[in-house]
Design an enzyme around this catalytic site. Structure first.
Site, mmCIF file in Angstrom:
data_model
loop_
_atom_site.group_PDB
_atom_site.id
_atom_site.type_symbol
_atom_site.label_atom_id
_atom_site.label_comp_id
_atom_site.label_asym_id
_atom_site.label_seq_id
_atom_site.Cartn_x
_atom_site.Cartn_y
_atom_site.Cartn_z
ATOM 1 N N ASP A 46 0.856 -1.177 0.000
ATOM 2 C CA ASP A 46 0.000 0.000 0.000
ATOM 3 C C ASP A 46 0.897 1.233 0.000
ATOM 4 O OD1 ASP A 46 -1.839 1.998 0.472
ATOM 5 O OD2 ASP A 46 -2.897 0.928 2.045
ATOM 6 N N GLY B 262 -1.195 6.149 1.468
ATOM 7 C CA GLY B 262 -2.187 7.210 1.408
ATOM 8 C C GLY B 262 -3.236 7.119 2.490
ATOM 9 N N GLN C 53 -11.110 6.607 -6.963
ATOM 10 C CA GLN C 53 -11.693 7.355 -5.863
ATOM 11 C C GLN C 53 -12.992 8.015 -6.343
ATOM 12 O OE1 GLN C 53 -10.958 7.280 -2.761
ATOM 13 N NE2 GLN C 53 -8.884 6.415 -2.698
ATOM 14 N N GLY D 190 -11.270 4.107 -1.004
ATOM 15 C CA GLY D 190 -12.206 5.034 -0.393
ATOM 16 C C GLY D 190 -13.518 4.422 0.024
ATOM 17 N N ASP E 36 -7.755 -7.220 0.824
ATOM 18 C CA ASP E 36 -6.928 -7.236 2.032
ATOM 19 C C ASP E 36 -7.738 -6.595 3.134
ATOM 20 O OD1 ASP E 36 -5.584 -4.427 3.112
ATOM 21 O OD2 ASP E 36 -6.358 -4.299 1.067
ATOM 22 N N CYS F 250 -12.650 -26.789 10.048
ATOM 23 C CA CYS F 250 -11.332 -26.195 9.850
ATOM 24 C C CYS F 250 -10.246 -27.127 10.379
ATOM 25 C CB CYS F 250 -11.264 -24.837 10.560
ATOM 26 S SG CYS F 250 -9.671 -23.995 10.394
ATOM 27 N N CYS G 198 -6.978 -26.044 10.911
ATOM 28 C CA CYS G 198 -5.855 -25.286 11.464
ATOM 29 C C CYS G 198 -5.528 -25.797 12.874
ATOM 30 C CB CYS G 198 -6.190 -23.791 11.496
ATOM 31 S SG CYS G 198 -7.208 -23.285 12.906
ATOM 32 N N HIS H 153 -6.213 -19.187 13.068
ATOM 33 C CA HIS H 153 -7.491 -19.719 12.600
ATOM 34 C C HIS H 153 -8.177 -18.750 11.636
ATOM 35 C CE1 HIS H 153 -11.533 -21.174 12.250
ATOM 36 N NE2 HIS H 153 -11.934 -19.957 12.610
#
Length: 372
Positions: free
Chosen positions: A91, A94, A188, A215, A265, A303, A305, A334
């Site tokens: 990133d 900003g 944006q 944004g 993300d 799961c 994990c 997890h």
């Protein structure tokens, strides 16, 4: 273009593809765990890899302040520095600079701000942001933009967006193309459809390896976020990857994939793990709750994990209530694993042409809860 993207299948507007980078291929849709300061908090790189994660995110703002991009470059680049040999997206900083509203000064050339670490004056321009990411060795570099705050008037959003578009052109000029490395532009325009369309047109005219939607998830709510995606995503080049920045919950991600987004993300899975919250196939569980004190069941029976395969809900509750660091570590592990399982399931459903049914089944299971 220096970064490759292959579209394998569509199901409605949902897409499955592959991002081709200098550090390997990444199946999409993809969720990138956030490694802001060169680490996914509470996890080793090996633990992150074990979840099936193929790509992570680092942050220009934090790494430029500590330990410094030049130091990381001298030590072999961010991949070696953090023991992550897969692709990294950085990133531009900003968003973090926007959050320093009391400590920054914006002008046409860039942004001057005070470090949150020691108060020292710093300067970030589109050219410097790109140069820092080059020094880090990022596979995907993001243009410097101003993340328009919410709420903002249409005039404020327009001025902010147009500044970001001028910065995007400067970022493109500053970027040094290398095989397997690419630069993404950032759309944006706040919550104003005409401004979003103007931003997409400006970015497409400049030309980027991928296009991010920025944004959003800044307080406008899921309904408005989806409405902005409905008007923005169809305008983006279909042959390039599409990245929704900073999003989100599992329901946010499913809704955005349905609208044609490829990359995500968010700090939610790691931050939630550190505060005792677990995202599961049966919804969100707060492991601080007393109802788990005697619960012998796994956190999520679907799961594999370590938190789920080796420990009970009662033990995880005990760790969280006792303030033991292993608790946040296991819950973070997890959550990251759950998000990767979620993305694999979405991709498989798109490839099989059953995305709508799969999304409906996920939502029904979350609503049903865990039966406790």
């Amino acid at each position: 273009m220096t970064l490759g993207f292959t579209l394998a299948a569509t199901d409605g507007t949902a897409r499955a593809g592959t991002l081709h980078t200098a550090h390997g291929d990444v199946p999409t849709p993809v969720f990138m765990p956030v490694g802001t300061a060169g680490t996914v908090k509470a996890m080793t790189a090996e633990a992150v890899r074990s979840t099936g994660a193929r790509m992570v995110l680092g942050n220009t703002y934090h790494l430029m302040l500590r330990p410094g991009a030049e130091r990381i470059a001298a030590l072999g680049g961010l991949h070696r520095f953090m023991d992550w040999q897969g692709p990294i997206l950085t990133d531009s900083g900003g968003f973090q600079v926007m959050s320093l509203s009391q400590l920054r000064r914006l002008d046409e050339g860039g942004v001057t701000f005070r470090s949150h670490l020691d108060g020292s004056e710093q300067r970030l321009t589109p050219e410097r942001a790109v140069a820092i990411q080059h020094a880090l060795g990022a596979d995907v570099t993001m243009v410097l933009d101003e993340c328009t705050p919410f709420p903002a008037t249409e005039a404020e959003a327009a001025a902010s967006m147009r500044l970001s578009m001028r910065w995007a052109a400067r970022s493109r000029d500053a970027f040094v193309p290398r095989p397997g490395h690419g630069l993404f532009g950032i759309v944006q325009g706040g919550v104003y459809p005409a401004l979003r369309a103007e931003s997409v047109a400006a970015l497409a005219a400049i030309g980027f390896d991928g296009y991010a939607v920025g944004g959003l998830a800044v307080g406008e709510g899921q309904e408005t976020m989806f409405a902005m995606l409905d008007v923005t995503v169809p305008l983006l080049p279909a042959d390039r990857p599409r990245y929704l920045m900073g999003v989100g919950t599992p329901a946010d991600i499913v809704g955005a994939v349905a609208r044609g987004i490829d990359m995500f993300d968010c700090v939610i899975p790691t931050r939630s793990g550190r505060t005792g919250r677990a995202y599961t196939s049966r919804g969100v569980l707060n492991m601080r709750n007393a109802r788990f004190a005697d619960d012998p069941r796994p956190l999520d029976p679907d799961c594999a994990c370590p938190a789920c395969a080796r420990h009970s809900r009662a033990y995880l509750h005990h760790l969280i209530k006792s303030g033991e660091m292993l608790g946040p570590m296991l819950l973070t592990w997890h959550n990251v694993a759950y998000y990767q399982d979620l993305m694999r399931g979405l991709r498989a459903a798109i490839l099989d042409g059953r995305f709508a049914a799969h999304a409906a089944a996920l939502a029904a299971r979350w609503a049903q809860g865990d039966g406790a």
